[in-house]
Design a protein around this motif. Structure first.
Motif, PDB file in Angstrom:
ATOM      1  N   ARG A  76     -67.109   6.037 -23.342  1.00  0.00           N
ATOM      2  CA  ARG A  76     -68.036   4.978 -23.748  1.00  0.00           C
ATOM      3  C   ARG A  76     -67.407   4.091 -24.821  1.00  0.00           C
ATOM      4  NH1 ARG A  76     -74.268   6.766 -24.124  1.00  0.00           N
ATOM      5  NH2 ARG A  76     -74.354   4.495 -24.309  1.00  0.00           N
ATOM      6  N   GLU A  77     -66.653   4.676 -25.728  1.00  0.00           N
ATOM      7  CA  GLU A  77     -65.990   3.856 -26.741  1.00  0.00           C
ATOM      8  C   GLU A  77     -64.943   2.950 -26.107  1.00  0.00           C
ATOM      9  OE1 GLU A  77     -63.398   4.213 -30.889  1.00  0.00           O
ATOM     10  OE2 GLU A  77     -63.951   6.040 -29.793  1.00  0.00           O
ATOM     11  N   LEU A  78     -64.149   3.513 -25.203  1.00  0.00           N
ATOM     12  CA  LEU A  78     -63.149   2.695 -24.524  1.00  0.00           C
ATOM     13  C   LEU A  78     -63.800   1.510 -23.824  1.00  0.00           C
ATOM     14  CD1 LEU A  78     -60.930   5.499 -22.923  1.00  0.00           C
ATOM     15  CD2 LEU A  78     -60.344   4.072 -24.896  1.00  0.00           C
ATOM     16  N   HIS A  79     -64.915   1.751 -23.171  1.00  0.00           N
ATOM     17  CA  HIS A  79     -65.606   0.730 -22.404  1.00  0.00           C
ATOM     18  C   HIS A  79     -66.356  -0.254 -23.289  1.00  0.00           C
ATOM     19  CE1 HIS A  79     -69.142  -0.773 -20.110  1.00  0.00           C
ATOM     20  NE2 HIS A  79     -68.308  -0.822 -19.087  1.00  0.00           N
ATOM     21  N   ASP A  80     -67.148   0.252 -24.209  1.00  0.00           N
ATOM     22  CA  ASP A  80     -68.061  -0.596 -24.981  1.00  0.00           C
ATOM     23  C   ASP A  80     -67.377  -1.303 -26.147  1.00  0.00           C
ATOM     24  OD1 ASP A  80     -69.986   0.399 -23.290  1.00  0.00           O
ATOM     25  OD2 ASP A  80     -70.879   1.749 -24.769  1.00  0.00           O
ATOM     26  N   GLU A  81     -66.428  -0.639 -26.794  1.00  0.00           N
ATOM     27  CA  GLU A  81     -65.865  -1.170 -28.032  1.00  0.00           C
ATOM     28  C   GLU A  81     -64.407  -1.592 -27.918  1.00  0.00           C
ATOM     29  OE1 GLU A  81     -66.704   1.500 -31.297  1.00  0.00           O
ATOM     30  OE2 GLU A  81     -68.493   2.244 -30.257  1.00  0.00           O
ATOM     31  N   LEU A  82     -63.651  -0.952 -27.065  1.00  0.00           N
ATOM     32  CA  LEU A  82     -62.217  -1.205 -27.009  1.00  0.00           C
ATOM     33  C   LEU A  82     -61.809  -2.056 -25.816  1.00  0.00           C
ATOM     34  CD1 LEU A  82     -60.919   2.299 -28.183  1.00  0.00           C
ATOM     35  CD2 LEU A  82     -61.514   0.282 -29.550  1.00  0.00           C
ATOM     36  N   CYS A  83     -62.790  -2.581 -25.089  1.00  0.00           N
ATOM     37  CA  CYS A  83     -62.568  -3.571 -24.025  1.00  0.00           C
ATOM     38  C   CYS A  83     -61.671  -3.063 -22.895  1.00  0.00           C
ATOM     39  CB  CYS A  83     -61.966  -4.856 -24.590  1.00  0.00           C
ATOM     40  SG  CYS A  83     -62.962  -5.636 -25.869  1.00  0.00           S
ATOM     41  N   VAL A  84     -61.629  -1.744 -22.693  1.00  0.00           N
ATOM     42  CA  VAL A  84     -60.825  -1.195 -21.601  1.00  0.00           C
ATOM     43  C   VAL A  84     -61.587  -1.384 -20.298  1.00  0.00           C
ATOM     44  CG1 VAL A  84     -59.792   0.886 -20.627  1.00  0.00           C
ATOM     45  CG2 VAL A  84     -59.624   0.441 -23.081  1.00  0.00           C
ATOM     46  N   ARG A  85     -60.957  -2.062 -19.350  1.00  0.00           N
ATOM     47  CA  ARG A  85     -61.602  -2.343 -18.073  1.00  0.00           C
ATOM     48  C   ARG A  85     -60.937  -1.624 -16.902  1.00  0.00           C
ATOM     49  NH1 ARG A  85     -64.871  -2.883 -20.904  1.00  0.00           N
ATOM     50  NH2 ARG A  85     -66.039  -4.697 -21.604  1.00  0.00           N
ATOM     51  N   ALA A  86     -59.809  -0.980 -17.156  1.00  0.00           N
ATOM     52  CA  ALA A  86     -59.140  -0.206 -16.112  1.00  0.00           C
ATOM     53  C   ALA A  86     -58.508   1.020 -16.755  1.00  0.00           C
ATOM     54  CB  ALA A  86     -58.078  -1.034 -15.402  1.00  0.00           C
ATOM     55  N   LEU A  87     -58.744   2.155 -16.143  1.00  0.00           N
ATOM     56  CA  LEU A  87     -58.249   3.432 -16.652  1.00  0.00           C
ATOM     57  C   LEU A  87     -57.454   4.103 -15.546  1.00  0.00           C
ATOM     58  CD1 LEU A  87     -58.720   5.341 -19.204  1.00  0.00           C
ATOM     59  CD2 LEU A  87     -60.431   6.484 -17.797  1.00  0.00           C
ATOM     60  N   GLU A  88     -56.240   4.549 -15.845  1.00  0.00           N
ATOM     61  CA  GLU A  88     -55.451   5.307 -14.873  1.00  0.00           C
ATOM     62  C   GLU A  88     -55.263   6.713 -15.405  1.00  0.00           C
ATOM     63  OE1 GLU A  88     -50.895   5.365 -13.681  1.00  0.00           O
ATOM     64  OE2 GLU A  88     -51.908   3.626 -12.806  1.00  0.00           O
ATOM     65  N   VAL A  89     -55.765   7.683 -14.636  1.00  0.00           N
ATOM     66  CA  VAL A  89     -55.733   9.090 -15.043  1.00  0.00           C
ATOM     67  C   VAL A  89     -54.934   9.864 -14.005  1.00  0.00           C
ATOM     68  CG1 VAL A  89     -57.125  11.090 -15.678  1.00  0.00           C
ATOM     69  CG2 VAL A  89     -58.052   8.790 -15.991  1.00  0.00           C
ATOM     70  N   THR A  90     -54.021  10.703 -14.455  1.00  0.00           N
ATOM     71  CA  THR A  90     -53.205  11.482 -13.527  1.00  0.00           C
ATOM     72  C   THR A  90     -53.812  12.861 -13.296  1.00  0.00           C
ATOM     73  OG1 THR A  90     -51.194  10.346 -14.229  1.00  0.00           O
ATOM     74  CG2 THR A  90     -50.922  12.444 -13.094  1.00  0.00           C
ATOM     75  N   ILE A  91     -54.049  13.178 -12.026  1.00  0.00           N
ATOM     76  CA  ILE A  91     -54.523  14.503 -11.620  1.00  0.00           C
ATOM     77  C   ILE A  91     -53.651  14.931 -10.446  1.00  0.00           C
ATOM     78  CG2 ILE A  91     -56.472  15.876 -10.784  1.00  0.00           C
ATOM     79  CD1 ILE A  91     -58.328  13.826 -12.080  1.00  0.00           C
ATOM     80  N   ASP A  92     -52.936  16.017 -10.585  1.00  0.00           N
ATOM     81  CA  ASP A  92     -51.888  16.365  -9.627  1.00  0.00           C
ATOM     82  C   ASP A  92     -52.279  17.375  -8.558  1.00  0.00           C
ATOM     83  OD1 ASP A  92     -50.049  14.612 -10.596  1.00  0.00           O
ATOM     84  OD2 ASP A  92     -48.655  16.109 -11.369  1.00  0.00           O
ATOM     85  N   GLY A  93     -53.521  17.822  -8.570  1.00  0.00           N
ATOM     86  CA  GLY A  93     -53.911  18.790  -7.560  1.00  0.00           C
ATOM     87  C   GLY A  93     -55.210  19.457  -7.940  1.00  0.00           C
ATOM     88  N   PRO A  94     -55.685  20.391  -7.135  1.00  0.00           N
ATOM     89  CA  PRO A  94     -56.852  21.187  -7.517  1.00  0.00           C
ATOM     90  C   PRO A  94     -56.595  21.861  -8.857  1.00  0.00           C
ATOM     91  CG  PRO A  94     -56.174  21.664  -5.261  1.00  0.00           C
ATOM     92  CD  PRO A  94     -55.085  20.834  -5.869  1.00  0.00           C
TER      93      PRO A  94
END
Length: 453
Positions: free
Chosen positions: A197-215
């Motif tokens: 919520r902070e990234l979105h509401d206050e830090l103007c982040v509009r795209a997030l890339e998260v790495t998940i490599d498997g189950p």
């Protein structure tokens, strides 16, 4: 004017029935990143490439095809046109993109990562110099928009620095009437609902890339935190909760999967898990990527391009059957290949050095040779100095690089000039599985394969 088929038009071979009962084939124009269906007769005329057959296409449809750059004036040098558009996009000063690495440390130690991470105290003077650099770009009358990408290391380890910088950036954008937003690349281990919520509401982040490599078991083995704990459950739960509750509606979430021989067979299990755990949402896209050399040797686990593309086509069909976002074909023409081919893009590392290529900072052996300046040497909004790959389009144009012969050049740009020069072939998987992707798109649109019961 004599019309001819564009060299950047892809035509699917399979035939489908549309809702009106017509027989159609799928087509994709890379010059406009347009995916569409063609009636079988028109597709046949284009497939032959004969100007006389193309001239027989009705004027209304021919105008539509020309608007999509599926057909072009036979006198046009299409390669020159595409490279001209790339040069124009690379030189355009209106949109400036700056990657900032707020820390050199990462709380994971992935064995395929080419970076070398280390702890260092925050240098407040360096932070101030980076802030002044971005403020100078925002103050430039030629700038219309600034996009900052927070990169690492793990940028969320330096969230305080991100907050401080963002406050100054948004204030400067407001003073000068400029657009500002950010992207953030993260391993996801520090994500919480509150942080999102902070990234979105206050830090103007509009795209997030998260790495998940498997189950969970696979991810936590491959991407284990330095404290010995896994991060899969916390990462996915935080993302799913934010998506479900609608608390970050403007945030586009990309799930990156780094795929090699060790985890390729577990990708389907991960896709099922992500769908079951709540990430089958228009807000989320899946981005599998083959592991590649990043200044390190990954040859023992790296997948061959065609083998990877064949596997990816299977994952695409599964993902879309589960309701997961997984793009079939590239949805936009690229304005520039990458940061390394545009002087209006730059990477600022934690020590204040300026790079053109994002695969140079923190990479032993590549780092020293990739520095083009220090942030102290950048004045006002002047573009960064030239880097090693600013002549990329000249190399493509004169045939020194094979990308000039590829029908996907307008949406690929050559992928990675650095890897080409190092002797690797970085062609994206779509080059090898575009036919299967067109078939997936046809099924998405409700077309039925001819002969299907």
């Amino acid at each position: 004017m004599t019309w001819t088929r564009s060299r950047y038009l892809l035509l699917g071979e399979r035939r489908y029935r549309d809702r009106a009962g017509r027989t159609v084939r799928m087509a994709y124009s890379a010059r406009s990143a347009a995916l569409f269906a063609l009636d079988d007769a028109t597709a046949g005329r284009l497939a032959g490439g004969d100007s006389g057959a193309i001239a027989a296409i009705g004027p209304e449809l021919l105008a539509e095809l020309a608007a999509r750059h599926a057909v072009v004036d036979a006198a046009e040098d299409e390669l020159a046109s595409v490279l001209g558009a790339y040069r124009e996009g690379s030189d355009a000063p209106g949109s400036r993109k700056i990657t900032i690495m707020p820390t050199s440390y990462c709380n994971m130690a992935c064995d395929y990562c080419g970076q070398e991470h280390f702890k260092a105290p925050v240098d407040n003077a360096r932070v101030e110099r980076v802030i002044r650099r971005v403020e100078g770009v925002l103050a430039d009358p030629a700038t219309g928009e600034v996009v900052v990408t927070w990169f690492g290391g793990e940028p969320l380890l330096a969230l305080r620095v991100v907050r401080e910088m963002t406050a100054r950036f948004t204030a400067a954008a407001g003073r000068h009437g400029k657009r500002y937003h950010a992207r953030l690349v993260t391993n996801g281990s520090l994500l919480t609902r509150r942080t999102l919520r902070e990234l979105h509401d206050e830090l103007c982040v509009r795209a997030l890339e998260v790495t998940i490599d498997g189950p969970e078991a696979v991810h936590d083995r491959r991407r284990l935190k330095r404290n010995g704990r896994g991060a899969f459950h916390r990462t996915v739960a935080s993302l799913a909760e934010a998506v479900r509750d609608g608390t970050v509606p403007q945030l586009r979430i990309g799930i990156r999967m780094n795929v090699d021989e060790e985890n390729e067979d577990t990708v389907p299990d991960l896709l099922v898990d992500l769908a079951c755990l709540g990430l089958a949402s228009p807000q989320v896209e899946i981005h599998p990527m083959p592991v590649h050399s990043w200044g390190n040797d990954v040859s023992a686990v790296e997948l061959g391009a065609r083998r990877y593309a064949a596997r990816e086509a299977e994952w695409l069909r599964l993902a879309r059957s589960l309701g997961l976002g997984f793009p079939t074909m590239p949805g936009a023409v690229k304005p520039t290949t990458c940061a390394a081919t545009s002087r209006n893009r730059e990477i600022l590392d934690p020590s204040g050095r300026v790079f053109a290529c994002s695969e140079h900072p923190l990479v032993p052996g590549a780092e020293a040779g990739g520095v083009v300046a220090t942030v102290d040497e950048l004045t006002g909004a002047a573009p960064r100095p030239a880097g090693a790959f600013d002549d990329w389009y000249e190399q493509v144009g004169d045939g020194r690089q094979q990308c000039g012969r590829c029908p996907l050049l307008p949406v690929c740009g050559g992928s990675c000039p650095k890897l080409w020069r190092e002797g690797h072939v970085p062609c994206p998987s779509v080059k090898f599985n575009w036919a299967e992707r067109l078939d997936a798109a046809a099924l998405d649109l409700g077309y039925r394969p001819v002969g299907a019961v």
